[in-house]
Design an enzyme around this catalytic site. Structure first.
Site, short mmCIF file in Angstrom:
data_model
loop_
_atom_site.label_atom_id
_atom_site.label_comp_id
_atom_site.label_asym_id
_atom_site.label_seq_id
_atom_site.Cartn_x
_atom_site.Cartn_y
_atom_site.Cartn_z
N ASN A 4 -9.42 5.58 10.34
CA ASN A 4 -8.18 5.40 11.10
C ASN A 4 -7.16 6.49 10.84
O ASN A 4 -6.48 6.95 11.77
CB ASN A 4 -7.58 4.03 10.76
CG ASN A 4 -6.39 3.67 11.61
OD1 ASN A 4 -6.50 3.58 12.83
ND2 ASN A 4 -5.24 3.45 10.99
N GLN A 58 -7.36 -2.27 11.88
CA GLN A 58 -5.95 -2.64 12.02
C GLN A 58 -5.80 -3.37 13.35
O GLN A 58 -6.02 -2.78 14.41
CB GLN A 58 -5.05 -1.40 12.00
CG GLN A 58 -4.85 -0.78 10.64
CD GLN A 58 -3.86 -1.56 9.77
OE1 GLN A 58 -3.50 -2.68 10.09
NE2 GLN A 58 -3.45 -0.97 8.67
N PHE A 91 -9.74 4.81 0.25
CA PHE A 91 -9.80 3.58 1.05
C PHE A 91 -9.76 3.93 2.55
O PHE A 91 -8.98 3.37 3.31
CB PHE A 91 -8.64 2.63 0.72
CG PHE A 91 -8.41 2.40 -0.75
CD1 PHE A 91 -9.12 1.43 -1.44
CD2 PHE A 91 -7.47 3.14 -1.45
CE1 PHE A 91 -8.90 1.22 -2.79
CE2 PHE A 91 -7.24 2.94 -2.80
CZ PHE A 91 -7.96 1.97 -3.48
N GLU A 107 -14.70 5.59 0.64
CA GLU A 107 -14.75 4.21 1.12
C GLU A 107 -15.95 3.49 0.49
O GLU A 107 -17.05 4.05 0.43
CB GLU A 107 -14.86 4.18 2.64
CG GLU A 107 -15.07 2.81 3.25
CD GLU A 107 -13.99 1.81 2.88
OE1 GLU A 107 -14.34 0.67 2.51
OE2 GLU A 107 -12.79 2.17 2.96
N CYS A 157 0.01 -3.01 2.19
CA CYS A 157 0.10 -4.30 2.88
C CYS A 157 0.52 -5.41 1.93
O CYS A 157 0.40 -6.59 2.27
CB CYS A 157 -1.23 -4.63 3.54
SG CYS A 157 -2.62 -4.75 2.41
#
Length: 462
Positions: free
Chosen positions: A317, A283, A312, A336, A413
């Site tokens: 994070n 990010q 994901f 992931e 997003c």
């Protein structure tokens, strides 16, 4: 209304219109003879003259000819490259009006595609971060011995030595790369370079990630020896480590990593330092990412010993702060597909001393529920966290429904794919409780959101 008695597609005809709103891609919305027209570089309230540049059947595309009267939220774009580059289609709007436009886009898209009306308008993550100088990573294209960005919808390079959006180490590296390209023809053999700040301190410099010719289209390729030597000499001279895509296996240590801090001012989890390799997603907006992580933790509201599946999960994070939340977490399973990100996540969890987190290397759409339950000690998750790329998480929703978490937190997003997925989540028996807009990329059309969902048979959150 039209200023010329011509058909909308007539070459050279100009038309008068007032901009009503901003569409998802950043263009202004007007109407001509009952048809919607999308006109870039405009703001709501602008009275303009425009030409029709494209007929897409259901809508028209317009080209701004003249601003007769400016809308209240219009400003002079600070960037000299704004009109040609296209990377900041909202830069002509004030920051406040950009956020308002994104909130409306989120609501409109959710209602139109998802058939869902929010119980309350979306909130906004505050305080907002800096409007410029916030990107710790940016990808620059290389073509014809110049560095820059492609113009919208093309592969026509707009030469740009730097960018107002990037952090100082990224800007410095881009400027020096432009000089390298002018001085050393051998360096032209890379098709792009991704530049990342190496740490929180600007003095830590930048790392370079080169894309060989053909990498974007075919996912394979290699730099010539001549090109590699030119870039290696450049990196050594400036103290910038570099690697090219495809040069290392996931089992090998990364050539360099970028470090960023996650600090919780409320003390609900220990401060974390994450290291991310150049092959992994990051990010790029540090201050806004910290607020986003905090919002996810607040929405999670995990019970004592609660379990989480983070689909994901990237380099950890969200998964690591959840696992590190003192006294509030049982186990975390992170899923992931990117093997480099999984290696980063595992290294980050070891460095943080977290032993209640397990990472599964698998596409989120293909992971088995048995593997997730095994990682969670046989217990179902209390929370499912979805943070997919722009394509969304549609194929994972049957898995999430089968796992039956009490809560779902979805970090999106892309408002269109989120709205599509939201419709399926609602059909699965979950209700949308709240939503926040994260102004992750000021001046761009990018829209980041985070939403909380609870099962219909669960009591509404306080």
């Amino acid at each position: 209304m039209s200023t010329a008695a011509t058909q909308p597609g007539s070459a050279g005809a100009t038309h008068l219109a007032e901009i009503e709103s901003i569409a998802a891609g950043g263009a202004g919305v007007a109407r001509l003879d009952g048809r919607v027209v999308f006109i870039p570089r405009t703001v709501p309230g602008d009275s303009i003259q425009f030409r029709v540049s494209g007929d897409k059947g259901k809508f028209l595309v317009g080209e701004l000819a003249e601003i007769a009267s400016a809308g209240e939220t219009r400003r002079e774009p600070p960037c000299a490259h704004w009109a040609a580059c296209g990377g900041c289609p909202l830069q002509q709007m004030t920051p406040e009006s950009q956020n308002e436009a994104k909130s409306r886009i989120f609501l409109d898209t959710l209602a139109r595609i998802g058939k869902i009306d929010l119980p309350a308008p979306p909130g906004m993550l505050t305080p907002p971060g800096p409007e410029f100088g916030y990107r710790m990573r940016a990808r620059f294209q290389i073509k014809g011995g110049e560095i820059g960005f492609y113009a919208p919808g093309t592969r026509n390079l707009v030469p740009i030595e730097s960018c107002l959006l990037v952090e100082e180490p990224v800007a410095e590296a881009a400027t020096e790369i432009s000089r390298l390209l002018r001085a050393e023809p051998a360096s032209h053999g890379a098709e792009a370079v991704e530049i990342t700040s190496l740490g929180e301190d600007t003095g830590e410099g930048a790392g370079l990630f080169l894309s060989p010719p053909g990498w974007r289209d075919r996912g394979k390729g290699a730099l010539s020896r001549r090109t590699r030597r030119a870039w290696e000499a450049f990196g050594r001279a400036n103290g910038w480590p570099l690697v090219a895509a495809g040069e290392r296996s996931p089992e090998e240590p990364p050539a360099w990593t970028s470090r960023y801090e996650l600090e919780d001012p409320d003390g609900e989890y220990a401060s974390l330092s994450l290291e991310v390799s150049p092959e992994s997603f990051i990010q790029p907006n540090r201050p806004m990412n910290r607020l986003l992580v905090k919002a996810v933790l607040d929405m999670a509201a995990l019970p004592e010993g609660g379990n989480v599946v983070d689909l994901f999960c990237g380099a950890g994070n969200f998964a690591l702060p959840l696992a590190g939340r003192s006294g509030r977490i049982g186990r975390v399973a992170g899923v992931e597909a990117n093997p480099y990100a999984v290696r980063d996540a595992e290294a980050n969890s070891r460095a943080a001393g977290l032993d209640n987190i397990h990472f599964i290397r698998c596409e989120a759409e293909r992971v088995r529920s048995a593997d997730i339950l095994g990682a969670l000690g046989g217990k179902a998750p209390d929370l499912a966290l979805l943070a997919p790329p722009r394509r969304g998480a549609l194929e994972t929703i049957p898995l999430v429904m089968a796992l039956g978490p009490g809560r779902i937190v979805y970090v999106s997003c892309n408002p269109a794919t989120f709205a599509r997925d939201a419709r399926e989540i609602a059909r699965g028996g979950y209700r949308l409780e709240s939503a926040l807009i994260a102004p992750m990329f000021p001046n761009s059309a990018h829209l980041e959101s985070v939403t909380l969902w609870t099962r219909e048979d669960s009591p509404a959150p306080d």
